[in-house]
Write an enzyme that holds these catalytic residues in place. Sequence first.
Site, PDB file in Angstrom:
ATOM      1  N   SER A 213       0.823  -1.204   0.000  1.00 23.69           N
ATOM      2  CA  SER A 213       0.000   0.000   0.000  1.00 23.69           C
ATOM      3  C   SER A 213       0.859   1.258   0.000  1.00 23.69           C
ATOM      4  O   SER A 213       2.014   1.225   0.402  1.00 23.69           O
ATOM      5  CB  SER A 213      -0.887   0.008   1.239  1.00 23.69           C
ATOM      6  OG  SER A 213      -2.152  -0.502   0.940  1.00 23.69           O
ATOM      7  N   GLY A 251      -3.176  -0.424  -3.818  1.00 19.71           N
ATOM      8  CA  GLY A 251      -1.896   0.026  -3.282  1.00 19.71           C
ATOM      9  C   GLY A 251      -1.384   1.332  -3.848  1.00 19.71           C
ATOM     10  O   GLY A 251      -0.295   1.781  -3.474  1.00 19.71           O
ATOM     11  N   CYS A 368      -5.261   8.804  26.833  1.00 19.62           N
ATOM     12  CA  CYS A 368      -4.384   8.688  27.986  1.00 19.62           C
ATOM     13  C   CYS A 368      -3.145   7.885  27.609  1.00 19.62           C
ATOM     14  O   CYS A 368      -2.943   6.768  28.101  1.00 19.62           O
ATOM     15  CB  CYS A 368      -5.147   8.030  29.115  1.00 19.62           C
ATOM     16  SG  CYS A 368      -4.482   8.494  30.682  1.00 19.62           S
ATOM     17  N   GLU A 369      -2.345   8.422  26.690  1.00 22.84           N
ATOM     18  CA  GLU A 369      -1.207   7.679  26.182  1.00 22.84           C
ATOM     19  C   GLU A 369      -0.248   8.623  25.463  1.00 22.84           C
ATOM     20  O   GLU A 369      -0.673   9.439  24.648  1.00 22.84           O
ATOM     21  CB  GLU A 369      -1.756   6.617  25.205  1.00 22.84           C
ATOM     22  CG  GLU A 369      -0.714   5.703  24.683  1.00 22.84           C
ATOM     23  CD  GLU A 369      -1.297   4.397  24.146  1.00 22.84           C
ATOM     24  OE1 GLU A 369      -2.348   3.943  24.634  1.00 22.84           O
ATOM     25  OE2 GLU A 369      -0.675   3.848  23.236  1.00 22.84           O
TER      26      GLU A 369
END
Length: 439
Positions: A213, A251, A368-369
């Site tokens: 892709s 792709g 939260c990351e």
Amino acid sequence: MANVWSANANFKDGQLALCGIPAQQLAAEFGTPTFFLDEKDFRDRAAAWSRALNDSFGKDAGTVYYAGKAFICVEVARWVEQAGIGLDVCTGGELAVALAAKFPPSKIQVHGNNKSVAEITRAVEIGVATIVVDSLFEIERIAAAAKKAGKVQAVLLRLTPGIEAHTHESIATAHEDVKFGFSIASGAAWEAVLAVRKHSEIELRGFHGHIGSQILSMDAFEVAADRLIALLGQYRDEFGAELPELDLGGGYGISYLPTDEPLSPSVAIGALAVAVHAACKKYNLGVPKISIEPGRAIVGPAMFTLYEVGTTKNVVLESGATRNYVSVDGGMSDNIRTSLYGAEYIAVIANRTSTSESRSSRVVGKHCETGDIVIRNIDLPGDISPGDLLAVPATGAYGRSMASNYNHVARPPVVAVIDGKARVILRRESEADLLGLDV
Ligand code: LLP
């Protein structure tokens, strides 16, 4: 410099507008974050790939299957049908969307490396055009389903031509060490040919290859075409008949950054036609029906995401330099591509111009990351503030379709815009949706 925006997006007095509707008005009416889909741009791109195939291979000499995994909903499936092209689905869920849109099964191609018996049975019963076979087990399952339904099911064999396409490892699919398809080099492909031929309920129509892709040049496609056509030649030599179809997958890359220069449909398919014709000549074969499966190249550039900035924070780095963290009201739940593939995007303030000096910035979400990053490195005006609208272009493919409910964040809606009118085609998730599965 390539245009990263859809055809009907433009800037007037510093304000982004889609089909003449200012971003501020869109945000006021539909809220943020929201995916805005340029309907005409989508339809025009679908038509352009179809036209390119017709122009390069001859009218009706092939099929474009829109790869629904890039983004599908009922309304978009209708547009695909109206464009006169086929649809590639890879799960029962995508098939269900197609059927809800009354998409003709005779124009649906079914993919998947681990289709369930239920998925296979349904596909056979409704009469899909082709099933792309990915394992020896599946051959037996398709034969059993077809026998039960009293039908003969047309199939292609998914083959891995052994190619390292120039893209990210997670989205390259046709080298040897992958879960997809039957390897040509190892002999697995030929084993599958022999296995399929044992079943009178299965009609082998040809081969399929998808090399990866976001590919921006045609050389890997050309090598893949040659290897797949060589095998078509081997089949003819062995069994005295030519297989009628060859699907060369999707792709085709797009511009995420102005420096990404994608090939136009006519250039890409023109080059493919040259390679296919040369290989067919080399192996002394007629040119088969050629299919392609673009997903990203049709829907990717047609959407942008509109966020609202909630906070900014100036962070001093170890080097002494500073970085402005710009937090938006979405993040990795509506765009996982940055953290998953290191994908790169640009963003602009969509509601005003700014003459403020630009600052090294990072666009982050509300999750939260730490890895919740929409754009890792970007220069944005230093006066960007809460309440500003931030638009990120080229988010149509694998954005909403890969969205999650992480941290119980509701997935954004998709709003289609055409002729100065905007309408919701996939609504925003609600708190009730989020709680709806709790028993
Ligand atoms: N056909 C097959 C068999 C495929 O596996 C795919 C994509 C396509 C067609 C469509 O490829 P496209 O033209 O859209 O590049 N989530 C990743 C991309 C995964 C692609 C999976 N297969 C991303 O966000 O870049």
